[in-house]
Design a protein around this motif. Structure first.
Motif, PDB file in Angstrom:
ATOM      1  N   GLY A   1       0.789  -1.224   0.000  1.00  8.41           N
ATOM      2  CA  GLY A   1       0.000   0.000   0.000  1.00  8.41           C
ATOM      3  C   GLY A   1       0.818   1.269   0.000  1.00  8.41           C
ATOM      4  O   GLY A   1       0.279   2.359  -0.060  1.00  8.41           O
TER       5      GLY A   1
ATOM      6  N   SER B   1       2.902   2.502  -2.295  1.00  2.00           N
ATOM      7  CA  SER B   1       2.842   3.251  -3.539  1.00  2.00           C
ATOM      8  C   SER B   1       1.466   3.885  -3.722  1.00  2.00           C
ATOM      9  O   SER B   1       1.349   4.966  -4.285  1.00  2.00           O
ATOM     10  CB  SER B   1       3.172   2.353  -4.732  1.00  2.00           C
ATOM     11  OG  SER B   1       2.224   1.313  -4.837  1.00  2.00           O
ATOM     12  N   THR B   2       0.421   3.264  -3.228  1.00  2.66           N
ATOM     13  CA  THR B   2      -0.925   3.822  -3.343  1.00  2.66           C
ATOM     14  C   THR B   2      -1.020   5.145  -2.599  1.00  2.66           C
ATOM     15  O   THR B   2      -1.545   6.127  -3.132  1.00  2.66           O
ATOM     16  CB  THR B   2      -1.961   2.823  -2.790  1.00  2.66           C
ATOM     17  OG1 THR B   2      -1.829   1.601  -3.498  1.00  2.66           O
ATOM     18  CG2 THR B   2      -3.356   3.357  -2.950  1.00  2.66           C
ATOM     19  N   ILE B   3      -0.524   5.219  -1.403  1.00  3.58           N
ATOM     20  CA  ILE B   3      -0.597   6.460  -0.633  1.00  3.58           C
ATOM     21  C   ILE B   3       0.315   7.519  -1.248  1.00  3.58           C
ATOM     22  O   ILE B   3      -0.006   8.699  -1.233  1.00  3.58           O
ATOM     23  CB  ILE B   3      -0.297   6.222   0.867  1.00  3.58           C
ATOM     24  CG1 ILE B   3      -0.643   7.469   1.692  1.00  3.58           C
ATOM     25  CG2 ILE B   3       1.153   5.888   1.086  1.00  3.58           C
ATOM     26  CD1 ILE B   3      -2.103   7.806   1.709  1.00  3.58           C
ATOM     27  N   GLU B   4       1.430   7.107  -1.809  1.00  5.03           N
ATOM     28  CA  GLU B   4       2.304   8.078  -2.465  1.00  5.03           C
ATOM     29  C   GLU B   4       1.615   8.694  -3.675  1.00  5.03           C
ATOM     30  O   GLU B   4       1.705   9.905  -3.893  1.00  5.03           O
ATOM     31  CB  GLU B   4       3.614   7.417  -2.880  1.00  5.03           C
ATOM     32  CG  GLU B   4       4.500   7.079  -1.698  1.00  5.03           C
ATOM     33  CD  GLU B   4       5.699   6.247  -2.082  1.00  5.03           C
ATOM     34  OE1 GLU B   4       6.498   5.969  -1.171  1.00  5.03           O
ATOM     35  OE2 GLU B   4       5.856   5.874  -3.252  1.00  5.03           O
ATOM     36  N   TYR B   5       0.930   7.870  -4.465  1.00  5.73           N
ATOM     37  CA  TYR B   5       0.183   8.397  -5.602  1.00  5.73           C
ATOM     38  C   TYR B   5      -0.942   9.309  -5.141  1.00  5.73           C
ATOM     39  O   TYR B   5      -1.206  10.353  -5.740  1.00  5.73           O
ATOM     40  CB  TYR B   5      -0.387   7.268  -6.466  1.00  5.73           C
ATOM     41  CG  TYR B   5       0.632   6.614  -7.350  1.00  5.73           C
ATOM     42  CD1 TYR B   5       1.326   7.345  -8.302  1.00  5.73           C
ATOM     43  CD2 TYR B   5       0.908   5.262  -7.231  1.00  5.73           C
ATOM     44  CE1 TYR B   5       2.264   6.743  -9.122  1.00  5.73           C
ATOM     45  CE2 TYR B   5       1.847   4.653  -8.038  1.00  5.73           C
ATOM     46  CZ  TYR B   5       2.526   5.400  -8.983  1.00  5.73           C
ATOM     47  OH  TYR B   5       3.447   4.800  -9.785  1.00  5.73           O
ATOM     48  N   ALA B   6      -1.632   8.943  -4.093  1.00  4.17           N
ATOM     49  CA  ALA B   6      -2.728   9.759  -3.572  1.00  4.17           C
ATOM     50  C   ALA B   6      -2.212  11.114  -3.095  1.00  4.17           C
ATOM     51  O   ALA B   6      -2.799  12.159  -3.405  1.00  4.17           O
ATOM     52  CB  ALA B   6      -3.436   9.026  -2.442  1.00  4.17           C
TER      53      ALA B   6
ATOM     54  N   SER C   1      -1.249  13.255  -6.049  1.00  2.00           N
ATOM     55  CA  SER C   1      -2.424  13.795  -6.739  1.00  2.00           C
ATOM     56  C   SER C   1      -3.047  14.940  -5.966  1.00  2.00           C
ATOM     57  O   SER C   1      -3.453  15.952  -6.542  1.00  2.00           O
ATOM     58  CB  SER C   1      -3.465  12.686  -6.932  1.00  2.00           C
ATOM     59  OG  SER C   1      -2.945  11.669  -7.735  1.00  2.00           O
TER      60      SER C   1
END
Length: 63
Positions: free
Chosen positions: A16, A18-23, A26
């Motif tokens: 997870g 990379s998901t929080i980094e993308y969020a 954004s």
């Protein structure tokens, strides 16, 4: 193979991440994009860019 001093070991559980980094990227990029869009589409910037292009086209190649 034994690990020496200073060797880098991967984290045991980074699911997870990379998901929080993308969020977060954004969330940070959206307001910045809105500000840049407002600045670029402003009449002063458009006129400055137009002036640069017209000057470059009128001056011809450098001798």
């Amino acid at each position: 193979m034994a690990e020496g001093r200073g060797s880098i070991r991967p984290l045991a559980n980074d699911l997870g991440m990379s998901t929080i980094e993308y969020a977060m990227g954004s969330i940070a990029a959206a307001p910045l994009a809105a500000v840049l869009y407002t600045v670029i589409t402003g009449s002063d910037v458009v006129e400055a860019i137009r002036g640069i292009i017209v000057d470059a086209l009128n001056s011809g190649p450098a001798a």
